[in-house]
Design a protein around this motif. Sequence first.
Motif, PDB file in Angstrom:
ATOM      1  N   ASP A 162       9.781   6.472  -8.686  1.00 20.08           N
ATOM      2  CA  ASP A 162      10.315   5.385  -7.872  1.00 20.08           C
ATOM      3  C   ASP A 162      10.252   5.737  -6.392  1.00 20.08           C
ATOM      4  N   LYS A 163      10.512   7.005  -6.065  1.00 21.08           N
ATOM      5  CA  LYS A 163      10.429   7.439  -4.668  1.00 21.08           C
ATOM      6  C   LYS A 163       9.010   7.272  -4.134  1.00 21.08           C
ATOM      7  N   GLN A 164       8.024   7.622  -4.954  1.00 21.70           N
ATOM      8  CA  GLN A 164       6.626   7.482  -4.542  1.00 21.70           C
ATOM      9  C   GLN A 164       6.289   6.006  -4.346  1.00 21.70           C
ATOM     10  N   PHE A 165       6.712   5.165  -5.280  1.00 21.08           N
ATOM     11  CA  PHE A 165       6.476   3.727  -5.152  1.00 21.08           C
ATOM     12  C   PHE A 165       7.107   3.197  -3.869  1.00 21.08           C
ATOM     13  N   CYS A 166       8.362   3.579  -3.612  1.00 16.55           N
ATOM     14  CA  CYS A 166       9.083   3.098  -2.433  1.00 16.55           C
ATOM     15  C   CYS A 166       8.359   3.492  -1.150  1.00 16.55           C
TER      16      CYS A 166
ATOM     17  N   LEU B 255       3.203  -0.322   3.570  1.00 16.25           N
ATOM     18  CA  LEU B 255       2.239  -1.426   3.568  1.00 16.25           C
ATOM     19  C   LEU B 255       2.452  -2.292   4.812  1.00 16.25           C
ATOM     20  N   GLY B 256       1.402  -2.967   5.220  1.00 18.40           N
ATOM     21  CA  GLY B 256       1.511  -3.913   6.330  1.00 18.40           C
ATOM     22  C   GLY B 256       2.155  -5.205   5.847  1.00 18.40           C
ATOM     23  N   THR B 257       2.765  -5.943   6.765  1.00 17.15           N
ATOM     24  CA  THR B 257       3.392  -7.223   6.413  1.00 17.15           C
ATOM     25  C   THR B 257       2.336  -8.185   5.881  1.00 17.15           C
ATOM     26  N   GLY B 258       2.577  -8.750   4.722  1.00 15.75           N
ATOM     27  CA  GLY B 258       1.648  -9.673   4.079  1.00 15.75           C
ATOM     28  C   GLY B 258       0.564  -8.982   3.277  1.00 15.75           C
ATOM     29  N   GLU B 259       0.498  -7.672   3.336  1.00 10.16           N
ATOM     30  CA  GLU B 259      -0.526  -6.914   2.621  1.00 10.16           C
ATOM     31  C   GLU B 259      -0.162  -6.786   1.144  1.00 10.16           C
ATOM     32  N   SER B 260      -1.188  -6.868   0.298  1.00 12.63           N
ATOM     33  CA  SER B 260      -1.001  -6.672  -1.146  1.00 12.63           C
ATOM     34  C   SER B 260      -1.683  -5.381  -1.561  1.00 12.63           C
ATOM     35  N   SER B 261      -1.132  -4.761  -2.586  1.00 13.29           N
ATOM     36  CA  SER B 261      -1.707  -3.533  -3.102  1.00 13.29           C
ATOM     37  C   SER B 261      -1.492  -3.477  -4.610  1.00 13.29           C
ATOM     38  N   PHE B 262      -2.495  -2.989  -5.321  1.00 11.53           N
ATOM     39  CA  PHE B 262      -2.354  -2.793  -6.765  1.00 11.53           C
ATOM     40  C   PHE B 262      -1.694  -1.443  -6.982  1.00 11.53           C
ATOM     41  N   MET B 263      -0.589  -1.435  -7.699  1.00  7.68           N
ATOM     42  CA  MET B 263       0.144  -0.190  -7.935  1.00  7.68           C
ATOM     43  C   MET B 263       0.219   0.086  -9.422  1.00  7.68           C
ATOM     44  N   SER B 264      -0.131   1.313  -9.785  1.00  7.41           N
ATOM     45  CA  SER B 264      -0.128   1.680 -11.206  1.00  7.41           C
ATOM     46  C   SER B 264       1.288   1.809 -11.754  1.00  7.41           C
ATOM     47  N   TYR B 265       2.258   2.078 -10.855  1.00  5.24           N
ATOM     48  CA  TYR B 265       3.648   2.172 -11.296  1.00  5.24           C
ATOM     49  C   TYR B 265       4.554   1.464 -10.294  1.00  5.24           C
ATOM     50  N   THR B 266       5.489   0.675 -10.822  1.00  8.20           N
ATOM     51  CA  THR B 266       6.608   0.135 -10.051  1.00  8.20           C
ATOM     52  C   THR B 266       7.837   0.263 -10.953  1.00  8.20           C
TER      53      THR B 266
END
Length: 119
Positions: A46-50, A56-67
């Motif tokens: 969770d710390k890594q995800f946070c 991330l930039g405002t409005g930016e999307s990213s694919f994350m393997s874990y949330t």
Amino acid sequence: MKKLIKIATTAVLLITLCSCSVPRGLDHKASLPSKVTDEVSVLSQDKQFCSEFFNLGTGESSFMSYTPYADSVAVRASDFYISGLGQKCRKGFIPALSLTFAVCSDSEGILRAVKPLTR
């Protein structure tokens, strides 16, 4: 007749005395309030995800393997804001789950994912 008045007066007096007694249920003792805890996550994943999400930039999307909410999903970052606790937070959205969440930084700079805002 005097005897009837005496009985009626005694009855009224007894009813009045009985109705003026302390009501039941008011002799309880108050308990201490329970401690309110914030539902936050502090697992290493969770710390890594946070950290990744907060950068991330405002409005930016990213694919994350874990949330903390689901694995392998796209996450979109929104603007930063200051929470009612004075923490710097960033709102995020997971379109696949229609889930809005937040990641906040406390006074020590520790990032935490808080419980979902909406579902």
